[in-house]
Design a protein around this motif. Structure first.
Motif, PDB file in Angstrom:
ATOM      1  N   UNK A 345     -16.720   7.717   9.751  1.00 46.46           N
ATOM      2  CA  UNK A 345     -16.996   7.490  11.036  1.00 46.46           C
ATOM      3  C   UNK A 345     -17.295   8.621  11.761  1.00 46.46           C
ATOM      4  N   UNK A 346     -17.114   9.869  10.939  1.00 47.89           N
ATOM      5  CA  UNK A 346     -17.272  11.277  11.598  1.00 47.89           C
ATOM      6  C   UNK A 346     -16.072  11.427  12.918  1.00 47.89           C
ATOM      7  N   UNK A 347     -15.216  10.894  12.795  1.00 47.64           N
ATOM      8  CA  UNK A 347     -14.398  10.952  13.924  1.00 47.64           C
ATOM      9  C   UNK A 347     -13.425  12.079  13.855  1.00 47.64           C
ATOM     10  N   UNK A 348     -12.712  12.502  15.196  1.00 52.15           N
ATOM     11  CA  UNK A 348     -12.067  13.774  15.045  1.00 52.15           C
ATOM     12  C   UNK A 348     -10.771  13.439  14.284  1.00 52.15           C
ATOM     13  N   UNK A 349     -10.233  12.449  14.583  1.00 46.93           N
ATOM     14  CA  UNK A 349      -8.937  12.037  13.631  1.00 46.93           C
ATOM     15  C   UNK A 349      -9.084  10.523  13.248  1.00 46.93           C
ATOM     16  N   UNK A 350      -8.293  10.332  12.053  1.00 50.24           N
ATOM     17  CA  UNK A 350      -8.208   8.996  11.513  1.00 50.24           C
ATOM     18  C   UNK A 350      -6.702   8.878  11.417  1.00 50.24           C
ATOM     19  N   UNK A 351      -6.371   7.367  11.674  1.00 48.28           N
ATOM     20  CA  UNK A 351      -5.156   7.012  11.447  1.00 48.28           C
ATOM     21  C   UNK A 351      -5.095   5.515  10.905  1.00 48.28           C
ATOM     22  N   UNK A 352      -4.096   5.388  10.149  1.00 47.02           N
ATOM     23  CA  UNK A 352      -3.869   4.046   9.360  1.00 47.02           C
ATOM     24  C   UNK A 352      -2.201   3.843   9.250  1.00 47.02           C
ATOM     25  N   UNK A 353      -2.082   2.501   9.719  1.00 46.81           N
ATOM     26  CA  UNK A 353      -0.631   2.020   9.854  1.00 46.81           C
ATOM     27  C   UNK A 353       0.133   1.750   8.123  1.00 46.81           C
ATOM     28  N   UNK A 354       1.211   2.178   8.089  1.00 46.33           N
ATOM     29  CA  UNK A 354       1.663   1.841   6.740  1.00 46.33           C
ATOM     30  C   UNK A 354       2.082   0.487   6.516  1.00 46.33           C
ATOM     31  N   UNK A 355       1.991  -0.386   7.532  1.00 46.07           N
ATOM     32  CA  UNK A 355       2.196  -1.929   7.316  1.00 46.07           C
ATOM     33  C   UNK A 355       1.274  -2.374   6.684  1.00 46.07           C
ATOM     34  N   UNK A 356      -0.285  -1.958   6.908  1.00 49.59           N
ATOM     35  CA  UNK A 356      -1.332  -2.278   5.993  1.00 49.59           C
ATOM     36  C   UNK A 356      -1.419  -2.086   4.714  1.00 49.59           C
ATOM     37  N   UNK A 357      -0.801  -1.320   4.271  1.00 49.62           N
ATOM     38  CA  UNK A 357      -0.887  -0.949   2.684  1.00 49.62           C
ATOM     39  C   UNK A 357       0.128  -1.729   1.908  1.00 49.62           C
ATOM     40  N   UNK A 358      -0.377  -2.564   1.067  1.00 46.15           N
ATOM     41  CA  UNK A 358       0.494  -3.616   0.551  1.00 46.15           C
ATOM     42  C   UNK A 358       0.743  -3.716  -1.004  1.00 46.15           C
ATOM     43  N   UNK A 359       0.339  -2.491  -1.690  1.00 43.93           N
ATOM     44  CA  UNK A 359       0.494  -2.742  -3.128  1.00 43.93           C
ATOM     45  C   UNK A 359       1.769  -2.348  -3.763  1.00 43.93           C
ATOM     46  N   UNK A 360       2.622  -1.633  -2.933  1.00 40.50           N
ATOM     47  CA  UNK A 360       4.136  -1.497  -3.187  1.00 40.50           C
ATOM     48  C   UNK A 360       4.290  -1.063  -4.737  1.00 40.50           C
ATOM     49  N   UNK A 361       3.356  -0.042  -5.127  1.00 41.66           N
ATOM     50  CA  UNK A 361       3.622   0.543  -6.741  1.00 41.66           C
ATOM     51  C   UNK A 361       3.259   2.006  -6.513  1.00 41.66           C
ATOM     52  N   UNK A 362       3.244   2.516  -7.938  1.00 45.22           N
ATOM     53  CA  UNK A 362       2.715   3.781  -7.928  1.00 45.22           C
ATOM     54  C   UNK A 362       1.599   3.842  -8.973  1.00 45.22           C
ATOM     55  N   UNK A 363       0.792   4.478  -9.093  1.00 45.38           N
ATOM     56  CA  UNK A 363      -0.182   4.615 -10.234  1.00 45.38           C
ATOM     57  C   UNK A 363      -0.048   5.928 -10.803  1.00 45.38           C
TER      58      UNK A 363
END
Length: 506
Positions: A345-363
């Motif tokens: 988006x070429x925005x100044x800042x980006x933000x994402x909420x942790x509740x939207x990340x659902x894998x609950x794992x490590x790679x």
């Protein structure tokens, strides 16, 4: 489910019913022309038992069998932003539009998501005309293979179509500098004049514009009989200024069936076209798909399943998407997502909420990431939007994000282009002590641009301050968030996101 209004023109807009006109018993039997309209469709299969091309085809076949004269119309936004189209650039959508027997369509802003060359290719593959009355090259010619008008005959009447797309398209999509989108009212007035000069008797606009602009056309452009819309994703029917307006929601959840009873009558010695609208709004919920179209859909869905396992890149670092991490502290995978949003988006800042990340794992380090990995982490179908807001609103949002960190709330957020420092021991609303944007202290009076997902932008997880911000890229113009991340990883090939002090707890 069928919302049916057979004897009166009745408005349905979020459950609002408008008053109507009644047929005069003294009039002769008119000719009935049926318009079968849908719009804003980027998914090929049903979701939650609604939508999809095969159930839509079942309804189309039923309504065509009932109608003596029918026309199938589409109100724009077809080839994007679904995950499948991110891989195919929308070729499957045109194949299915051909299969369901579309008669005429208007381009939407999403037709330009992959650039003008792809738009032109998809239009050339279509067995029906795409209207773009205000989609012009800089020298005034028609761009990307669109047509200014389309005239067809039904029931002995000549129907003239024009089609307008939102002038905001250059800001919502990627049409390139070689295409311009002239103003709506003046373009529509000329279209009515041109169509009448070509012998059209019934004037229909198929538009992909704000519904408020459709209403403005009805009020300010004489001679239009029907406006079939798209872009707002709302099911609506109403009559204003003797013009019928209709839209069918999105994703083929509904088929909007508009019937015009038309006849020439003489009034005070003058010939006048009398038009009486009626309509039915029909839901695809639970409708069994038409077999031929279903077979095409199944083929594409099976192919998608195979392509989901395609590798898109390799991570040199271990990636952490555990619930306990993404809802309480900085996560390198969340940083990756935020970086992808900011980059697109070429925005100044980006933000994402942790509740939207659902894998609950490590790679593990060295893991070969697939499209399926990204989709499993971002399963909600959110899209990437861009806001303009004040520094004060951004500060409020960051405060809100850590207001329930002790509870592991999903509002805990991750950032790109900024860092923040907070004290979890302080009262909620007073925890943030410092925010740096681009390395400089946040200015509460300054305007910033922010990339995030549509859920948060619309106030989800309690981010009410975003509802007051200006939407530069809204949901109607956005890219699927998973596609944003997939494209970002694919372009880099090798990634190595780190925890680097973007979030600091004192």
């Amino acid at each position: 489910m069928i919302l049916s209004f057979k004897r009166a023109a009745t408005a349905v807009a979020g459950g609002v019913i408008a008053a109507s006109l009644m047929v005069s018993a003294a009039m002769a039997e008119p000719t009935r022309i049926t318009f079968l309209h849908f719009n804003d469709l980027d998914r090929i299969a049903p979701k939650d038992a609604k939508g999809g091309f095969a159930p839509l085809m079942t309804l189309l076949a039923q309504e065509r069998a009932r109608a003596e004269h029918s026309v199938t119309t589409f109100g724009g936004d077809l080839i994007s932003p679904s995950l499948m189209s991110g891989l195919t650039k929308g070729s499957q959508m045109v194949e299915l539009m051909n299969a369901v027997g579309t008669d005429v369509a208007v381009v939407g802003n999403h037709e330009f998501d992959f650039g003008p060359e792809v738009a032109a290719k998809r239009i050339a593959e279509s067995n029906f005309p795409w209207l773009g009355t205000n989609v012009l090259t800089q020298d005034g010619g028609q761009a990307v293979g669109t047509k200014p008008y389309h005239i067809m005959e039904a029931g002995g009447f000549k129907i003239g179509f024009f089609g307008l797309v939102t002038p905001e398209t250059p800001f919502l999509s990627s049409p390139g500098e070689g295409i311009k989108f002239p103003e709506l009212v003046a373009t529509a007035k000329k279209a009515v004049e041109d169509l009448k000069a070509q012998g059209a008797e019934i004037i229909v606009g198929i538009n992909h514009i704000d519904f408020a602009d459709d209403r403005k056309l009805a009020a300010e452009v004489p001679g239009i009989h029907l406006l079939l819309g798209g872009h707002d994703h709302i099911p609506v029917n109403l009559v204003e200024h003797d013009v019928t307006l209709a839209e069918a929601g999105s994703q083929a959840h509904y088929l909007n069936v508009v019937q015009l009873d038309v006849e020439w009558v003489e009034k005070r010695g003058k010939k006048k076209l009398d038009v009486l609208p009626t309509w039915s709004v029909i839901s695809t919920r639970g409708v069994v798909g038409e077999p031929t179209v279903q077979k095409i859909v199944d083929g594409h869905m099976n192919k998608l399943d195979q392509e989901m396992n395609v590798e898109i890149g390799v991570s040199e670092t271990e990636l952490d998407t555990r619930r306990s991490t993404v809802r309480s502290t900085e996560s390198n995978f969340a940083n990756l997502i935020a970086d992808a949003l900011k980059d697109e988006t070429k925005a100044d800042v980006a933000m994402t909420n942790g509740g939207g990340i659902r894998g609950d794992k490590t790679y593990d380090a060295g893991h070969k990431l697939t499209r399926k990995d990204v989709l499993s982490e971002l399963p909600f179908g959110n899209v990437t939007v861009k806001l303009e807001l004040t520094g004060d609103q951004l500060w409020q949002a960051v405060e809100h994000a850590v207001s329930k960190v002790e509870d592991g709330a999903g509002r805990f957020s991750h950032y790109s282009g900024m860092t923040m420092t907070y004290d979890p021991a302080k009262p909620a609303g007073e925890r943030v002590s410092e925010i740096l944007v681009g390395g400089k202290p946040l200015d509460k009076a300054k305007l910033y641009t922010l990339a995030t997902n549509d859920y948060v932008a619309n106030g989800g997880d309690g981010f009410k301050m975003f509802k007051e911000s200006k939407h530069l890229i809204d949901k109607a113009a956005a890219t699927l968030m998973a596609t944003t991340v997939i494209n970002y990883i694919s372009e880099k090939g090798t990634i190595a996101p780190k925890v680097e002090g973007r979030i600091s707890a004192q």
